[in-house]
Enzyme design. Structure first.
Site, short mmCIF file in Angstrom:
data_model
loop_
_atom_site.label_atom_id
_atom_site.label_comp_id
_atom_site.label_asym_id
_atom_site.label_seq_id
_atom_site.Cartn_x
_atom_site.Cartn_y
_atom_site.Cartn_z
CG HIS A 181 -1.92 0.95 1.39
ND1 HIS A 181 -1.69 2.26 1.74
CD2 HIS A 181 -3.26 0.85 1.21
CE1 HIS A 181 -2.85 2.92 1.78
NE2 HIS A 181 -3.82 2.08 1.46
CG ASP A 186 0.48 -2.44 6.17
OD1 ASP A 186 -0.52 -2.63 6.89
OD2 ASP A 186 0.46 -1.77 5.12
CD GLN A 246 -6.95 -4.62 3.96
OE1 GLN A 246 -7.92 -5.35 4.21
NE2 GLN A 246 -7.09 -3.34 3.70
CE LYS A 266 -7.34 -0.09 5.95
NZ LYS A 266 -8.05 0.45 4.78
CB CYS A 277 -3.67 3.21 -1.61
SG CYS A 277 -4.80 4.55 -1.30
C1 LIG Z 1 -2.42 -2.94 3.58
C2 LIG Z 1 -2.75 -1.55 4.03
N1 LIG Z 1 -1.82 -0.81 4.62
C3 LIG Z 1 -2.06 0.44 5.04
C4 LIG Z 1 -3.29 1.02 4.89
C5 LIG Z 1 -3.53 2.41 5.38
O1 LIG Z 1 -4.44 2.38 6.44
P1 LIG Z 1 -4.99 3.74 7.06
O2 LIG Z 1 -5.46 4.58 5.91
O3 LIG Z 1 -6.10 3.31 7.95
O4 LIG Z 1 -3.86 4.37 7.81
C6 LIG Z 1 -4.29 0.30 4.25
C7 LIG Z 1 -5.61 0.91 3.96
O5 LIG Z 1 -6.27 0.53 3.02
C8 LIG Z 1 -4.02 -1.04 3.83
O6 LIG Z 1 -4.96 -1.77 3.25
#
Ligand SMILES: Cc1ncc(COP(=O)(O)O)c(C=O)c1O
Length: 416
Positions: free
Chosen positions: A133, A210, A213, A236, A374
């Site tokens: 992401h 990270d 998900q 999420k 993203c």
């Molecule tokens: C794999 C992953 N990392 C990071 C993020 C960023 O999360 P946030 O916007 O809640 O900080 C997302 C959001 O879609 C994600 O799916």
């Protein structure tokens, strides 16, 4: 106590009881019952979370940590209680390893700025993957630009799986950190994070996972994973927006300087010098998102009550059903066909732009996401500007999938 659907492992997963816990699902969109298939972008909240936040605001709100009066103590107990329960859920050794942040993005930025930047120089390297992401790419680019460090990228194959055989070759004594997602938001690929941590540690390199998900779909045990940092977002995982968590190993967090200054994170302040609070408060400058932390604690309790292993098993069946049903549509191309996959189907339909797909299916009451998710490097790899993405949660059922398939047939009719 608010209602929580059945948890008896002997019984089949009672999706209808679960759905009743999510008031937002019970509505019409364009005159049709809502089908919500966008949980990877943001999941919905059960009544238990809404009630916990409401109760907090109605009865207990005051600022945390600073007051001797009863409401401040209650607010502090609620806030710190949420931290304790989150620590327990992900099996952190101590609640002081749980830093509240605004979300995954802020958690990764914290590590990039406070852990990595002080040690980076112009020969240093940061290892990420092609499956990240943007929030696990751009923070590293920012600190790399400030320090002259470079970024090395582990590629993916045509299925959207990491080329794990190439991973060790990217590591050397200049590698400062490896940052990789546990489950890909764009494709649903479940990455071999145990292998990644093991190999990185053989080279003395710490790993940030990270987990944005992963948290909604799989059990997370940070000690078993042995990751050095783990980041996730409340929204999420069926909790509120504006709150997330950075887990970090205590010895690493201890060594890291604060990254934001202000109230709450100090022991003493003079104009000459300030000293800092211990963990976790050193990293929580300013009044925190108290009600959101309470809501996140309630979301974790809700998942515990449902049982994440049962959730994962149910979702896997639903994903298989969705993949089978969607495969019957002429002109569909799945983007991402990893052997290990969770809760995401990304696809294109021949001759129809994903945004048009999203618009037509919305008119049928079906919410999916269209765009680059993203993850522009993933789109570039597959040679598409965007995909349509249906992402599942445990409150989805087979009827939701059938409605999506019908809406896609309608889309094809509209575009001839
Ligand atoms: C794999 C992953 N990392 C990071 C993020 C960023 O999360 P946030 O916007 O809640 O900080 C997302 C959001 O879609 C994600 O799916």
């Amino acid at each position: 106590m608010t209602q929580v659907a059945t948890t008896d492992r002997a019984l089949p997963f009672d999706v209808e009881a679960v759905r009743a816990d999510f008031p937002v699902l019970d509505q019409q969109i364009h005159g049709k019952p809502l089908v919500y298939l966008d949980s990877a972008a943001s999941a919905q909240r059960p009544v238990a979370v809404l009630d916990a936040m409401d109760r907090y605001y109605r009865n207990n709100h005051a600022n945390v940590h600073r007051g001797v009066h009863t409401l401040s103590q209650r607010a502090t107990d609620d806030y710190e209680g949420a931290r304790q329960r989150i620590a327990q859920y992900i099996n952190a050794r101590s609640a002081c390893e749980i830093i509240f942040t605004r979300g995954t993005t802020e958690a990764i930025n914290l590590v990039a700025n406070s852990y990595a930047r002080p040690q980076l120089g112009n020969t240093s390297e940061i290892v990420i993957t092609q499956l990240e992401h943007h929030s696990n790419i751009v923070p590293w680019q920012l600190v790399a630009a400030q320090t002259g460090a470079s970024i090395r990228v582990l590629p993916i194959n045509d299925r959207g799986e990491l080329e794990i055989d190439q991973f060790e070759g990217l590591l050397n004594d200049r590698t400062c950190i490896v940052a990789v997602n546990h489950i890909s938001n764009a494709l649903g690929t479940i990455n071999p994070v145990n292998d990644i941590v093991r190999i990185a540690h053989q080279h003395g390199v710490p790993v940030l996972l990270d987990g944005a998900q992963a948290m909604p779909h799989t059990a997370v045990d940070v000690q078993a994973l042995d990751c050095d940092f783990f980041a996730f977002s409340g929204h999420k995982v069926f909790g509120p927006t504006g709150i997330g968590v950075l887990y970090g190993k205590e010895n690493l967090l201890e060594q890291m300087p604060p990254w934001q200054g202000g109230g709450e994170m100090i022991l003493s302040v003079t104009f000459e010098n300030s000293t800092y609070a211990g963990l976790p408060h050193k990293f929580e400058a300013g009044t925190p998102a108290i009600a959101e932390a309470v809501g996140l604690g309630a979301a974790i309790d809700y998942i515990v009550a449902l049982d994440i292993e049962r959730i994962a098993a149910y979702e896997q069946q639903l994903l298989d059903y969705a993949t089978e049903r969607l495969a019957t549509i002429d002109g569909i191309r799945f983007i991402g066909t990893a052997r290990e996959k969770a809760s995401v189907v990304s696809f294109t339909l021949e001759g129809i732009h994903p945004h048009d797909i999203g618009t037509i299916v919305d008119s049928e009451g079906v919410a999916i996401r269209t765009g680059h998710h993203c993850a522009m490097p993933v789109m570039d790899f597959f040679g598409v500007p965007a995909t349509a993405r249906a992402s599942l949660a445990f409150y989805n059922n087979r009827d939701d999938i059938d409605r999506l398939v019908d809406a896609l047939h309608k889309t094809k009719q509209v575009f001839g």
